[in-house]
Design a protein around this motif. Structure first.
Motif, PDB file in Angstrom:
ATOM      1  N   CYS A   1       5.496 -46.811  25.992  1.00 34.73           N
ATOM      2  CA  CYS A   1       4.862 -48.094  26.334  1.00 34.73           C
ATOM      3  C   CYS A   1       3.529 -48.284  25.619  1.00 34.73           C
ATOM      4  CB  CYS A   1       4.659 -48.188  27.842  1.00 34.73           C
ATOM      5  SG  CYS A   1       6.198 -48.306  28.788  1.00 34.73           S
TER       6      CYS A   1
ATOM      7  N   GLN B   1       2.495 -51.183  23.078  1.00 32.11           N
ATOM      8  CA  GLN B   1       1.294 -51.993  23.270  1.00 32.11           C
ATOM      9  C   GLN B   1       0.405 -51.958  22.029  1.00 32.11           C
ATOM     10  OE1 GLN B   1      -1.808 -50.446  25.890  1.00 32.11           O
ATOM     11  NE2 GLN B   1      -1.935 -52.438  26.905  1.00 32.11           N
TER      12      GLN B   1
ATOM     13  N   CYS C   1       1.817 -54.269  19.557  1.00 36.86           N
ATOM     14  CA  CYS C   1       1.611 -55.643  20.031  1.00 36.86           C
ATOM     15  C   CYS C   1       0.205 -56.121  19.697  1.00 36.86           C
ATOM     16  CB  CYS C   1       1.864 -55.707  21.537  1.00 36.86           C
ATOM     17  SG  CYS C   1       1.501 -57.299  22.298  1.00 36.86           S
ATOM     18  N   ARG C   2      -0.782 -55.251  19.849  1.00 37.59           N
ATOM     19  CA  ARG C   2      -2.165 -55.644  19.601  1.00 37.59           C
ATOM     20  C   ARG C   2      -2.459 -55.903  18.136  1.00 37.59           C
ATOM     21  NH1 ARG C   2      -5.408 -51.640  23.835  1.00 37.59           N
ATOM     22  NH2 ARG C   2      -5.602 -53.174  25.514  1.00 37.59           N
TER      23      ARG C   2
ATOM     24  N   ARG D   1      -0.667 -60.064  21.169  1.00 36.11           N
ATOM     25  CA  ARG D   1      -1.905 -59.597  21.805  1.00 36.11           C
ATOM     26  C   ARG D   1      -2.431 -60.641  22.787  1.00 36.11           C
ATOM     27  NH1 ARG D   1      -7.374 -58.135  18.354  1.00 36.11           N
ATOM     28  NH2 ARG D   1      -8.649 -57.313  20.067  1.00 36.11           N
TER      29      ARG D   1
ATOM     30  N   LEU E   1      -0.100 -60.927  25.909  1.00 34.70           N
ATOM     31  CA  LEU E   1      -0.282 -59.768  26.789  1.00 34.70           C
ATOM     32  C   LEU E   1      -1.603 -59.884  27.552  1.00 34.70           C
ATOM     33  CD1 LEU E   1       0.593 -57.004  27.839  1.00 34.70           C
ATOM     34  CD2 LEU E   1      -0.499 -55.970  25.831  1.00 34.70           C
TER      35      LEU E   1
ATOM     36  N   MET F   1       6.502 -57.334  23.630  1.00 32.00           N
ATOM     37  CA  MET F   1       6.379 -56.900  25.024  1.00 32.00           C
ATOM     38  C   MET F   1       7.283 -57.725  25.933  1.00 32.00           C
ATOM     39  SD  MET F   1       4.150 -54.466  24.718  1.00 32.00           S
ATOM     40  CE  MET F   1       3.495 -54.125  26.348  1.00 32.00           C
TER      41      MET F   1
ATOM     42  N   CYS G   1      -0.609 -45.278  30.654  1.00 32.21           N
ATOM     43  CA  CYS G   1       0.761 -45.753  30.444  1.00 32.21           C
ATOM     44  C   CYS G   1       1.381 -46.201  31.764  1.00 32.21           C
ATOM     45  CB  CYS G   1       1.596 -44.649  29.807  1.00 32.21           C
ATOM     46  SG  CYS G   1       3.292 -45.158  29.386  1.00 32.21           S
TER      47      CYS G   1
ATOM     48  N   LEU H   1       0.076 -49.582  32.850  1.00 36.25           N
ATOM     49  CA  LEU H   1       0.720 -50.689  32.148  1.00 36.25           C
ATOM     50  C   LEU H   1       2.119 -50.948  32.704  1.00 36.25           C
ATOM     51  CD1 LEU H   1       0.850 -52.772  29.841  1.00 36.25           C
ATOM     52  CD2 LEU H   1       1.619 -50.909  28.330  1.00 36.25           C
TER      53      LEU H   1
END
Length: 453
Positions: free
Chosen positions: A241, A245, A248-249, A255, A258, A295, A323, A326
């Protein structure tokens, strides 16, 4: 001649003794695209901003050294001190310049950190946050034995835009890449975002959060987003995860979505909704915004409304707690759970004496109406769709081969104009044809004063 001149002055200045401010409420935060446009007029401001863009480009390739990071933060402080509007600016979901706006928003916030839990890049000041706006047009009737998700799919099929965009994302998420047994997840995600951004929420959120009392309905709900392509990997292996993430950022859109979810779905046992912001509507919208990104969450079974990301915490090392935190934002989130539950049972909402407002159309529908009613868009604002987006709108002749993808077939029957009747147009009000009363009054005063002279 003093009186006629005074009347003419009032007429053209728009001032009258009974006039009131056009915007009696505080103005919303400045859009980041507009804030950057003002900044670009100042050469010093633009130079500092371009320097931050270079810092962001370097950080995307590898972590910045301590010296370079210090120089970048110094530029950031100088820019925000010179033009603080860039720090206060916000963006709007679903508009055509959303990604450009988000890029500007994150360029003045170089390093990701815990503050992302506390701030969303999206402006919700003008958005109706009450749950009633989401359920007013859904009209979920809890009839015994009725499949509410089938009903929601049928309602979507009756609305042409919802039906066509739903067919579009199902096709994109089930079509195989030539020579493989895989789908194109990037195209699938983009088509899902188009559906959620362009279809009014009473239809799009209706198919996502329809209430279920049996596994047949739950299966249809779980397969709404074609999870075999949009949610899980074809090999069935779950990534870590935190790694997910991290990727994703690196993408401004992911980003932002999220950060919006972490901000608007923060749980709090002290609030009636279970949400720190006390708004179930904002939480649902933020959750829906994650669909179509790296995500993307989904229901984990056909027999419950429990949610989860497609990832696990194996190999997290000393970041195990981060983790789990999240993961639990999806699996053990009272705010998200209550919001979904209340979407299907509006009668269980906390007491609210305010009459429910009219359903809100999608952001792109609102923007199109503003452009058509107020002014023509400038040439530079005309958006040319990419070749990949044009592929989504073209008619595909290739059918589904073998049905190996996890998807419920679309409800094919559509209503006709004759079946629907003309109830949608009976309430339309005719536009006024004569001049407004204040203008007539001013003209009469002007005529009288001229006759006196």
């Amino acid at each position: 001649m003093i009186l006629p001149g005074f009347v003419i002055f009032l007429f053209f200045s728009g001032v009258s003794p009974s006039s009131t401010p056009i915007f009696p409420y505080p103005l919303p935060p400045t859009d980041c695209v507009e804030a950057h446009r003002v900044c670009s007029v100042d050469p010093r401001c633009e130079a500092l901003y371009r320097g931050l863009e270079l810092c962001a480009s370097d950080a995307a390739l590898s972590p910045l050294s301590e010296k370079v990071a210090a120089e970048c933060l110094e530029r950031q402080d100088a820019l925000l001190a010179r033009y603080p509007a860039l720090l206060a600016c916000k963006c709007h979901r679903g508009l055509r310049k959303e990604e450009q706006c988000l890029r500007i928003y994150w360029r003045v916030r170089l390093l990701p950190g815990e503050d992302e839990l506390e701030m969303s890049p999206y402006d919700d000041t003008l958005m109706d946050t009450r749950m009633a706006s989401l359920v007013a047009a859904s009209s979920f009737m809890q009839l015994d034995g009725e499949n509410q998700c089938l009903k929601a799919a049928q309602d979507c099929g009756l609305y042409e835009k919802c039906g066509s965009l739903r067919s579009e994302y199902v096709l994109a998420c089930t079509k195989r890449v030539p020579g493989t047994n895989r789908c194109n997840q990037h195209k699938c995600h983009r088509a899902l975002r188009r559906f959620l951004e362009r279809v009014p929420e009473e239809y799009s959120l209706g198919v996502l959060f329809c209430p279920c009392t049996n596994t047949l309905c739950g299966e249809r709900r779980r397969k709404t987003i074609v999870p075999s392509c949009s949610y899980q990997e074809m090999e069935g292996l779950q990534p870590n995860c935190l790694h997910q993430q991290s990727f994703c950022r690196r993408d401004d859109l992911c980003r932002s979505r999220l950060a919006d979810f972490l901000n608007n779905c923060q749980p709090s046992p002290l609030m009636a909704t279970g949400c720190l912001k006390d708004s179930a509507g904002l939480c649902l919208r933020a959750y829906a915004g994650l669909i179509g990104t790296l995500m993307t969450p989904n229901y984990i079974s056909n027999s419950s409304a429990d949610m989860s990301l497609w990832c696990n915490c194996e190999g997290s090392g000393n970041q195990w707690q981060d983790c789990l935190r999240l993961q639990r934002m999806f699996t053990h989130n009272i705010c998200l759970r209550n919001s979904i539950s209340w979407m299907g049972s509006p009668g269980s909402l906390p007491a609210d004496i305010t009459p429910p407002p009219a359903p809100r159309p999608s952001p792109l529908v609102q923007e199109d109406e503003l452009l058509s009613n107020n002014h023509l868009p400038e040439h530079n604002n005309i958006v040319v769709e990419s070749e990949e987006e044009e592929e989504l709108t073209q008619t595909e002749e290739e059918g589904d081969e073998g049905g190996q993808f996890d998807v419920i077939p679309l409800y094919s029957e559509r209503a006709t104009v004759s079946n629907l009747g003309s109830s949608g147009t009976e309430g339309a009000a005719s536009l006024p044809t004569g001049p407004p009363a204040p203008v007539l009054l001013l003209l009469l005063l002007l005529t009288a004063s001229l006759s006196w002279g």
